[in-house]
Design a protein around this motif. Structure first.
Motif, PDB file in Angstrom:
ATOM      1  N   UNK A  63      -9.546 -10.047 -20.609  1.00 42.89           N
ATOM      2  CA  UNK A  63      -9.092  -9.904 -19.531  1.00 42.89           C
ATOM      3  C   UNK A  63      -7.992  -8.704 -19.096  1.00 42.89           C
ATOM      4  N   UNK A  64      -8.409  -7.818 -18.390  1.00 47.19           N
ATOM      5  CA  UNK A  64      -7.485  -6.556 -17.772  1.00 47.19           C
ATOM      6  C   UNK A  64      -7.246  -6.778 -16.329  1.00 47.19           C
ATOM      7  N   UNK A  65      -5.825  -6.496 -16.301  1.00 43.63           N
ATOM      8  CA  UNK A  65      -5.303  -6.454 -14.767  1.00 43.63           C
ATOM      9  C   UNK A  65      -5.415  -5.119 -14.540  1.00 43.63           C
ATOM     10  N   UNK A  66      -5.981  -4.897 -12.980  1.00 41.89           N
ATOM     11  CA  UNK A  66      -5.985  -3.709 -12.270  1.00 41.89           C
ATOM     12  C   UNK A  66      -5.107  -3.458 -11.116  1.00 41.89           C
ATOM     13  N   UNK A  67      -4.605  -2.626 -10.718  1.00 38.00           N
ATOM     14  CA  UNK A  67      -3.677  -2.365  -9.568  1.00 38.00           C
ATOM     15  C   UNK A  67      -4.368  -1.629  -8.281  1.00 38.00           C
ATOM     16  N   UNK A  68      -4.715  -2.385  -7.169  1.00 38.23           N
ATOM     17  CA  UNK A  68      -5.044  -1.650  -6.040  1.00 38.23           C
ATOM     18  C   UNK A  68      -4.239  -1.359  -5.229  1.00 38.23           C
ATOM     19  N   UNK A  69      -3.880   0.117  -4.783  1.00 34.86           N
ATOM     20  CA  UNK A  69      -2.997   0.393  -3.743  1.00 34.86           C
ATOM     21  C   UNK A  69      -3.504  -0.005  -2.257  1.00 34.86           C
ATOM     22  N   UNK A  70      -2.366  -0.955  -1.649  1.00 30.68           N
ATOM     23  CA  UNK A  70      -2.704  -1.144   0.119  1.00 30.68           C
ATOM     24  C   UNK A  70      -1.591  -0.706   0.831  1.00 30.68           C
ATOM     25  N   UNK A  71      -1.582   0.616   0.834  1.00 32.23           N
ATOM     26  CA  UNK A  71      -0.531   1.420   1.471  1.00 32.23           C
ATOM     27  C   UNK A  71      -0.092   0.957   2.983  1.00 32.23           C
ATOM     28  N   UNK A  72      -0.937   0.306   3.732  1.00 38.19           N
ATOM     29  CA  UNK A  72      -0.759   0.130   5.132  1.00 38.19           C
ATOM     30  C   UNK A  72      -0.232  -1.508   5.199  1.00 38.19           C
ATOM     31  N   UNK A  73      -0.301  -2.250   4.017  1.00 36.00           N
ATOM     32  CA  UNK A  73       0.188  -3.799   4.150  1.00 36.00           C
ATOM     33  C   UNK A  73       1.610  -4.088   3.561  1.00 36.00           C
ATOM     34  N   UNK A  74       2.253  -2.941   3.493  1.00 33.26           N
ATOM     35  CA  UNK A  74       3.766  -3.265   3.258  1.00 33.26           C
ATOM     36  C   UNK A  74       4.264  -4.014   4.293  1.00 33.26           C
ATOM     37  N   UNK A  75       5.628  -4.570   4.139  1.00 34.83           N
ATOM     38  CA  UNK A  75       6.224  -5.344   5.442  1.00 34.83           C
ATOM     39  C   UNK A  75       6.439  -4.225   6.372  1.00 34.83           C
ATOM     40  N   UNK A  76       6.618  -4.573   7.689  1.00 31.38           N
ATOM     41  CA  UNK A  76       7.200  -3.852   8.771  1.00 31.38           C
ATOM     42  C   UNK A  76       8.142  -4.724   9.495  1.00 31.38           C
ATOM     43  N   UNK A 117       8.108  10.183   2.643  1.00 29.51           N
ATOM     44  CA  UNK A 117       7.613   8.777   2.322  1.00 29.51           C
ATOM     45  C   UNK A 117       6.977   7.883   3.210  1.00 29.51           C
ATOM     46  N   UNK A 118       7.715   8.247   4.626  1.00 29.76           N
ATOM     47  CA  UNK A 118       7.307   7.130   5.605  1.00 29.76           C
ATOM     48  C   UNK A 118       5.743   7.353   5.929  1.00 29.76           C
ATOM     49  N   UNK A 119       5.194   8.757   5.464  1.00 31.40           N
ATOM     50  CA  UNK A 119       3.837   8.913   5.967  1.00 31.40           C
ATOM     51  C   UNK A 119       2.871   8.209   4.988  1.00 31.40           C
ATOM     52  N   UNK A 120       3.386   7.715   3.678  1.00 33.39           N
ATOM     53  CA  UNK A 120       2.639   7.170   2.755  1.00 33.39           C
ATOM     54  C   UNK A 120       2.117   5.609   3.158  1.00 33.39           C
ATOM     55  N   UNK A 121       2.490   5.291   4.262  1.00 33.16           N
ATOM     56  CA  UNK A 121       2.230   3.822   4.820  1.00 33.16           C
ATOM     57  C   UNK A 121       0.729   3.932   5.537  1.00 33.16           C
ATOM     58  N   UNK A 147      -2.985   4.757   6.089  1.00 34.36           N
ATOM     59  CA  UNK A 147      -4.339   4.686   5.475  1.00 34.36           C
ATOM     60  C   UNK A 147      -5.162   5.218   6.504  1.00 34.36           C
ATOM     61  N   UNK A 148      -6.464   5.552   5.890  1.00 34.42           N
ATOM     62  CA  UNK A 148      -7.582   6.051   6.498  1.00 34.42           C
ATOM     63  C   UNK A 148      -8.005   5.126   7.825  1.00 34.42           C
ATOM     64  N   UNK A 149      -8.058   3.902   7.196  1.00 38.33           N
ATOM     65  CA  UNK A 149      -8.533   2.948   8.078  1.00 38.33           C
ATOM     66  C   UNK A 149      -7.687   2.570   9.257  1.00 38.33           C
ATOM     67  N   UNK A 150      -6.408   2.639   9.133  1.00 37.91           N
ATOM     68  CA  UNK A 150      -5.184   2.441   9.933  1.00 37.91           C
ATOM     69  C   UNK A 150      -5.348   3.368  11.052  1.00 37.91           C
ATOM     70  N   UNK A 151      -5.440   4.908  10.533  1.00 35.52           N
ATOM     71  CA  UNK A 151      -5.456   6.105  11.198  1.00 35.52           C
ATOM     72  C   UNK A 151      -6.927   5.943  12.246  1.00 35.52           C
ATOM     73  N   UNK A 152      -7.966   5.590  11.688  1.00 32.69           N
ATOM     74  CA  UNK A 152      -8.953   5.392  12.667  1.00 32.69           C
ATOM     75  C   UNK A 152      -8.869   4.351  13.822  1.00 32.69           C
ATOM     76  N   UNK A 153      -7.997   3.267  13.397  1.00 32.89           N
ATOM     77  CA  UNK A 153      -7.881   2.157  14.492  1.00 32.89           C
ATOM     78  C   UNK A 153      -6.956   2.881  15.452  1.00 32.89           C
ATOM     79  N   UNK A 154      -5.922   3.673  15.044  1.00 28.52           N
ATOM     80  CA  UNK A 154      -5.000   4.405  16.040  1.00 28.52           C
ATOM     81  C   UNK A 154      -5.877   5.264  16.922  1.00 28.52           C
ATOM     82  N   UNK A 155      -6.820   5.926  16.197  1.00 24.81           N
ATOM     83  CA  UNK A 155      -7.492   7.024  17.231  1.00 24.81           C
ATOM     84  C   UNK A 155      -8.476   6.441  17.882  1.00 24.81           C
ATOM     85  N   UNK A 156      -8.931   5.097  17.774  1.00 25.50           N
ATOM     86  CA  UNK A 156      -9.741   4.326  18.770  1.00 25.50           C
ATOM     87  C   UNK A 156      -9.090   3.996  19.708  1.00 25.50           C
ATOM     88  N   UNK A 157      -7.671   3.335  19.342  1.00 22.94           N
ATOM     89  CA  UNK A 157      -7.059   3.027  20.291  1.00 22.94           C
ATOM     90  C   UNK A 157      -6.320   3.910  21.385  1.00 22.94           C
TER      91      UNK A 157
END
Length: 388
Positions: free
Chosen positions: A33-46, A224-228, A230-240
């Protein structure tokens, strides 16, 4: 204000060493068994600070508008605080792999070289920092690969740790830069790299320590504040219907330097190169004239826009340098909201955030962040300051 007013106790375990991630276990071909890390940059706390009402949001709310204890806001909730026509200003600087490891001729002593900026393209001159500095003198040659192809000569001392290097590499400039950067690694801050089990950055770090909209190369640390975002979030912002404007400020190591004076008016920041183009000015000024919110993403954007804002409150084109040091009290001329990270005690980044959000409110938020286990630093959690 005084330096000591920005001191607080930051527990070691609250310094984020990686961006917000999820971990998954997989079985390899050998059945292990191996553990892999997947970045979720837009799921940090706000955490959201309201300047006018002097209130702080930590939790999501139910249908009746009551906070749900324990259900923290995450960064994707930033959408809930903006409407169509509001405009976000991003810093599109691009981090290059600035940290190199080499050896000194004859002695083979291990040397770390941190590239700051290229001084002369034709002569291959670079402004760098070296460690350990006491071993590196004018005339020394440094080797950066096993074949001795990439070699640099020290030609000047600039500061106690600063040197000017001339790379002895005869080829077209594009090829030289490509080969040089291939030897480098992501310039993670020392407070991250020194706390990890392995004190070297890897290829994943080069991706994690880069904003998805990074474009113009020249930064030695990420905005660093720009690191949060994601492409998905920016697409949702664009749609809004939210607007995006991009400026460039090449972030330097100046934000990590210790402030050595109690009276903040006597501190001098390092200069950083910045560019505000006509397109960004058009997008921002039209939004502002239309009565929409302007959100600066990060302290580097606030610094740049406050350098380039006119007395009429409109953003002006700018191509030059800034050493603006913002601390309370400060009268801001452009943005009315701001995305920030949670920064270290006594740092210029904390001071600028406190100037924008108000000293008392921001320090209250930091107290809550520590109590609730928010993560600090470039890979930490996020703060949104809004003007309501």
């Amino acid at each position: 204000m005084k330096l000591s007013q920005f001191k607080f106790k930051l527990p070691e375990e609250l310094i984020a060493l990686y961006p917000h991630s999820i971990y998954r276990e997989f079985e390899n071909d050998e059945g292990e068994k191996e553990t892999f890390r997947f970045t979720r940059r837009d799921e940090c706390r706000l955490m959201v600070l309201h300047r006018k009402s002097q209130t702080i949001d930590l939790y999501r709310r139910d249908e009746e508008g009551n906070p749900i204890e324990g259900e923290y806001l995450d960064f994707r909730n930033v959408l809930d605080y903006f409407d169509e026509g509001d405009t976000f200003i991003f810093n599109d600087t691009k981090v290059f792999p600035a940290r190199l490891y080499g050896t000194k001729e004859k002695t083979d002593a291990k040397i770390e070289v941190f590239l700051l900026r290229e001084l002369n393209e034709e002569m291959r001159l670079w402004d760098v920092l070296v460690e350990p500095a006491r071993k590196i003198r004018i005339g020394n040659k440094l080797f950066f690969d096993d074949t001795s192809t990439m070699v640099a000569e020290v030609i000047d001392n600039t500061t106690s740790r600063g040197r000017t290097l001339r790379f002895l590499y005869d080829c077209p400039h594009d090829e030289f830069k490509r080969e040089l950067f291939a030897l480098g690694e992501s310039p993670l801050p020392r407070y991250v790299i020194d706390r990890r089990e392995v004190h070297h950055a890897d290829q994943q770090d080069m991706e994690d320590f880069q904003c998805i909209f990074a474009k113009n190369e020249g930064a030695v640390t990420a905005p660093a504040s720009g690191l949060h975002f994601s492409r998905e979030l920016m697409k949702r912002m664009e749609i809004r219907g939210l607007n995006f404007a991009f400026i460039t400020l090449h972030c330097s190591l100046g934000v990590f330097h210790d402030i050595e004076v109690e009276d903040l008016t006597k501190h001098k920041m390092d200069s950083e190169q910045m560019i505000v183009g006509a397109e960004a000015c058009k997008i921002v000024n039209e939004a502002k004239q239309g009565g929409h919110h302007i959100c600066a993403v990060g302290t580097s954007v606030v610094k740049a826009t406050e350098t380039a804002v006119g007395t009429d409150g409109m953003l002006k084109e700018y191509d030059g340098w800034t050493n603006k040091f913002i601390f309370p009290p400060y009268d801001f001329g452009l943005a009315d909201s701001m995305v920030a990270n949670f920064y270290h005690p006594l740092s210029p980044l904390l001071m600028e955030t406190a100037a924008f959000g108000g000293y008392e409110l921001v320090m209250e938020a930091y107290d809550l962040a520590v109590k609730h286990g928010y993560k600090f630093g470039c890979f930490g959690d996020a703060m949104l300051i809004v003007n309501d």
